[in-house]
Scaffold this active site. Structure first.
Site, PDB file in Angstrom:
ATOM      1  N   ARG A 224       0.765  -1.109  -0.091  1.00  0.00           N
ATOM      2  CA  ARG A 224       0.104   0.018  -0.030  1.00  0.00           C
ATOM      3  C   ARG A 224       0.824   1.150   0.160  1.00  0.00           C
ATOM      4  O   ARG A 224       2.055   1.219   0.594  1.00  0.00           O
ATOM      5  CB  ARG A 224      -0.919   0.016   1.196  1.00  0.00           C
ATOM      6  CG  ARG A 224      -2.101  -0.902   1.266  1.00  0.00           C
ATOM      7  CD  ARG A 224      -2.988  -0.430   0.233  1.00  0.00           C
ATOM      8  NE  ARG A 224      -4.353  -1.661   0.000  1.00  0.00           N
ATOM      9  CZ  ARG A 224      -4.112  -2.812  -0.921  1.00  0.00           C
ATOM     10  NH1 ARG A 224      -3.309  -2.773  -1.644  1.00  0.00           N
ATOM     11  NH2 ARG A 224      -5.202  -3.493  -0.838  1.00  0.00           N
ATOM     12  N   HIS A 272      -0.838   0.308  -9.826  1.00  0.00           N
ATOM     13  CA  HIS A 272      -1.537  -0.672  -8.922  1.00  0.00           C
ATOM     14  C   HIS A 272      -2.109  -1.651  -9.891  1.00  0.00           C
ATOM     15  O   HIS A 272      -3.462  -2.043  -9.813  1.00  0.00           O
ATOM     16  CB  HIS A 272      -2.650   0.221  -8.310  1.00  0.00           C
ATOM     17  CG  HIS A 272      -2.923  -0.679  -6.908  1.00  0.00           C
ATOM     18  ND1 HIS A 272      -3.490  -0.108  -5.643  1.00  0.00           N
ATOM     19  CD2 HIS A 272      -3.324  -1.842  -6.781  1.00  0.00           C
ATOM     20  CE1 HIS A 272      -3.539  -0.875  -4.729  1.00  0.00           C
ATOM     21  NE2 HIS A 272      -3.545  -2.208  -5.196  1.00  0.00           N
TER      22      HIS A 272
HETATM   23  N1  LIG Z   1      -0.535  -4.323  -5.388  1.00  0.00           N
HETATM   24  C1  LIG Z   1      -1.399  -5.155  -5.648  1.00  0.00           C
HETATM   25  O1  LIG Z   1      -2.010  -5.295  -6.850  1.00  0.00           O
HETATM   26  C2  LIG Z   1      -1.690  -5.908  -4.378  1.00  0.00           C
HETATM   27  C3  LIG Z   1      -2.502  -7.097  -4.574  1.00  0.00           C
HETATM   28  C4  LIG Z   1      -3.023  -7.952  -3.590  1.00  0.00           C
HETATM   29  C5  LIG Z   1      -2.481  -7.472  -2.378  1.00  0.00           C
HETATM   30  N2  LIG Z   1      -1.754  -6.426  -2.175  1.00  0.00           N
HETATM   31  C6  LIG Z   1      -1.289  -6.088  -0.752  1.00  0.00           C
HETATM   32  O2  LIG Z   1      -0.717  -7.018  -0.301  1.00  0.00           O
HETATM   33  C7  LIG Z   1      -0.949  -7.196   1.117  1.00  0.00           C
HETATM   34  C8  LIG Z   1      -0.467  -8.483   1.580  1.00  0.00           C
HETATM   35  O3  LIG Z   1      -1.149  -9.577   1.362  1.00  0.00           O
HETATM   36  P1  LIG Z   1      -1.267 -11.048   1.941  1.00  0.00           P
HETATM   37  O4  LIG Z   1      -2.550 -11.770   1.404  1.00  0.00           O
HETATM   38  O5  LIG Z   1       0.077 -11.487   1.876  1.00  0.00           O
HETATM   39  O6  LIG Z   1      -1.499 -10.723   3.708  1.00  0.00           O
HETATM   40  P2  LIG Z   1      -1.463 -11.611   4.693  1.00  0.00           P
HETATM   41  O7  LIG Z   1      -2.022 -13.080   4.445  1.00  0.00           O
HETATM   42  O8  LIG Z   1      -2.382 -11.221   5.717  1.00  0.00           O
HETATM   43  O9  LIG Z   1      -0.153 -11.937   5.501  1.00  0.00           O
HETATM   44  C9  LIG Z   1       0.424 -10.608   6.102  1.00  0.00           C
HETATM   45  C10 LIG Z   1       1.767 -10.643   6.392  1.00  0.00           C
HETATM   46  O10 LIG Z   1       2.386  -9.636   6.964  1.00  0.00           O
HETATM   47  C11 LIG Z   1       2.928  -9.904   8.330  1.00  0.00           C
HETATM   48  N3  LIG Z   1       2.870  -8.475   9.246  1.00  0.00           N
HETATM   49  C12 LIG Z   1       1.756  -7.980   9.500  1.00  0.00           C
HETATM   50  N4  LIG Z   1       1.654  -7.240  10.439  1.00  0.00           N
HETATM   51  C13 LIG Z   1       3.085  -6.899  10.553  1.00  0.00           C
HETATM   52  C14 LIG Z   1       4.025  -6.250  11.438  1.00  0.00           C
HETATM   53  N5  LIG Z   1       3.757  -5.355  12.378  1.00  0.00           N
HETATM   54  N6  LIG Z   1       5.374  -6.460  11.302  1.00  0.00           N
HETATM   55  C15 LIG Z   1       6.049  -7.729  10.566  1.00  0.00           C
HETATM   56  N7  LIG Z   1       4.973  -8.401   9.852  1.00  0.00           N
HETATM   57  C16 LIG Z   1       3.704  -8.292   9.779  1.00  0.00           C
HETATM   58  C17 LIG Z   1       1.979 -11.129   8.832  1.00  0.00           C
HETATM   59  O11 LIG Z   1       2.870 -11.650   9.739  1.00  0.00           O
HETATM   60  P3  LIG Z   1       2.206 -13.128  10.608  1.00  0.00           P
HETATM   61  O12 LIG Z   1       2.528 -14.136   9.580  1.00  0.00           O
HETATM   62  O13 LIG Z   1       3.212 -13.138  11.842  1.00  0.00           O
HETATM   63  O14 LIG Z   1       0.850 -12.813  10.981  1.00  0.00           O
HETATM   64  C18 LIG Z   1       2.064 -11.984   7.507  1.00  0.00           C
HETATM   65  O15 LIG Z   1       3.416 -12.673   7.289  1.00  0.00           O
HETATM   66  C19 LIG Z   1      -2.262  -6.886   1.356  1.00  0.00           C
HETATM   67  O16 LIG Z   1      -2.728  -6.451   2.534  1.00  0.00           O
HETATM   68  C20 LIG Z   1      -2.442  -5.777   0.173  1.00  0.00           C
HETATM   69  O17 LIG Z   1      -2.260  -4.623   0.593  1.00  0.00           O
HETATM   70  C21 LIG Z   1      -1.392  -5.423  -3.206  1.00  0.00           C
END
Ligand SMILES: NC(=O)c1ccc[n+]([C@@H]2O[C@H](COP(=O)([O-])OP(=O)(O)OC[C@H]3O[C@@H](n4cnc5c(N)ncnc54)[C@H](OP(=O)(O)O)[C@@H]3O)[C@@H](O)[C@H]2O)c1
Length: 309
Positions: A224, A272
């Site tokens: 983000r 994006h």
């Molecule tokens: N640009 C694009 O087109 C696009 C598309 C899709 C998604 N995204 C972005 O990608 C993000 C990630 O997606 P996802 O599905 O992989 O999310 P997810 O499955 O919820 O995984 C989040 C990861 O971040 C870690 N995390 C959260 N808070 C943290 C902190 N304070 N310190 C260290 N690590 C932390 C979590 O740790 P734990 O494993 O320990 O819980 C987990 O490993 C989304 O939220 C979205 O904003 C972007």
């Protein structure tokens, strides 16, 4: 009972069709044409206008149209008993793997330089590091970050990963929590942000973070825009603290014409598009969660509102 889509900047007819392919009898409406707000029990949202969900007194659950949920959690007025979920799919993961691999290889093999040189008929070779000498750090080892890290590792890159809770992933050096953040950064040259946007991660890509990377360093932000402190990136580039940035997300989208990022040759910009949700691939998840919400069951891919993701 009805399921509604609220996504003002998206064309939603393909979504409605995809839901009807899964369940032709489901009553699907597209905001703002909602016949009877009292019948609405489930909303699928993307960049929904603030407070729009206040109009549905019988709302049971809300799903994000994509993987991120920050647009839902920042709506303070969403009642605590309304559950929140998101979608996860193999094509979201595959697209993110492609995007990050493409940017890493473009950085490693100087492809942007060569594209620019070709425009000037310039024949000049640049040195490049071997994959095995390049350290990539993935912030976030969730549904997207973990497979991205694993793919890079399988291709021979040195891969470090950072998450909130400790993890063990074959061939990847893992770090967890704030205490291990500096150690993670100090082992990283290309920093990839795949964190959810939360109070803890907002502004995490600041000067303090950028300064700790191994030189020469780059960042790739596919999470983000608010993760990045824009002025700190400009300062870090101008003072050679880091070499370049590849950005897919921005605090304000579309990126405004006047924004300083546009004029920087060392900042690459994509609008994006790193990973886009395909309606046909997630329609069954949405229908399943709609049915779960109606029967009071726990949702799939439910978001922990305390953790913020
Ligand atoms: N640009 C694009 O087109 C696009 C598309 C899709 C998604 N995204 C972005 O990608 C993000 C990630 O997606 P996802 O599905 O992989 O999310 P997810 O499955 O919820 O995984 C989040 C990861 O971040 C870690 N995390 C959260 N808070 C943290 C902190 N304070 N310190 C260290 N690590 C932390 C979590 O740790 P734990 O494993 O320990 O819980 C987990 O490993 C989304 O939220 C979205 O904003 C972007």
């Amino acid at each position: 009972m009805s399921l509604i889509f609220v996504a003002p900047d998206r064309s939603l007819s393909a979504w409605k069709d995809a839901i009807h392919k899964v369940d032709p009898n489901l009553d699907v409406e597209i905001w703002p044409q909602i016949d009877n707000p009292k019948r609405v029990q489930f909303a699928v949202c993307w960049n929904q206008p603030k407070h729009v969900l206040d109009n549905y007194p019988n709302l049971k659950a809300v799903s994000s149209l994509g993987a991120g949920v920050d647009h839902l959690l920042e709506d303070d007025f969403l009642p605590a008993d309304v559950n929140i979920c998101r979608v996860v799919s193999s094509s979201l993961i595959q697209q993110m793997k492609e995007y990050v691999l493409g940017t890493v290889i473009s950085i490693q093999r100087n492809f942007v330089h060569y594209i620019r040189q070709k425009d000037q008929q310039q024949w000049q070779a640049h040195t490049h590091p071997l994959a095995s000498d390049l350290a990539i750090g993935i912030m976030g080892l969730g549904k997207l970050g973990k497979p991205v890290a694993q793919q890079l590792s399988e291709l021979g890159y040195q891969v470090n990963g950072w998450s909130r809770s400790p993890k063990t992933i074959e061939n990847i050096s893992t770090f967890a929590g704030r205490d291990e953040f500096s150690a993670f950064l100090q082992k990283t040259q290309i920093l990839v942000c795949l964190l959810p946007l939360t109070d803890e991660t907002n502004g995490i890509l600041d000067l303090e973070t950028l300064k700790q990377l191994q030189s020469p360093s780059w960042i790739i932000n596919v999470a983000r825009g608010e993760h990045l402190v824009d002025e700190d990136l400009i300062y870090a580039l101008d003072t050679d603290i880091i070499k370049g940035a590849w950005l897919d997300v921005f605090s304000e989208e579309p990126l405004p014409d006047r924004h300083a990022f546009w004029n920087r040759s060392n900042i690459m910009i994509t609008p994006h598009i790193a990973s886009i949700t395909q309606p046909s691939e997630v329609a069954d998840q949405i229908v399943e969660n709609y049915k779960r919400a109606l029967s009071g069951m726990e949702l799939n891919y439910e978001v922990d509102r305390q953790k913020g993701y």
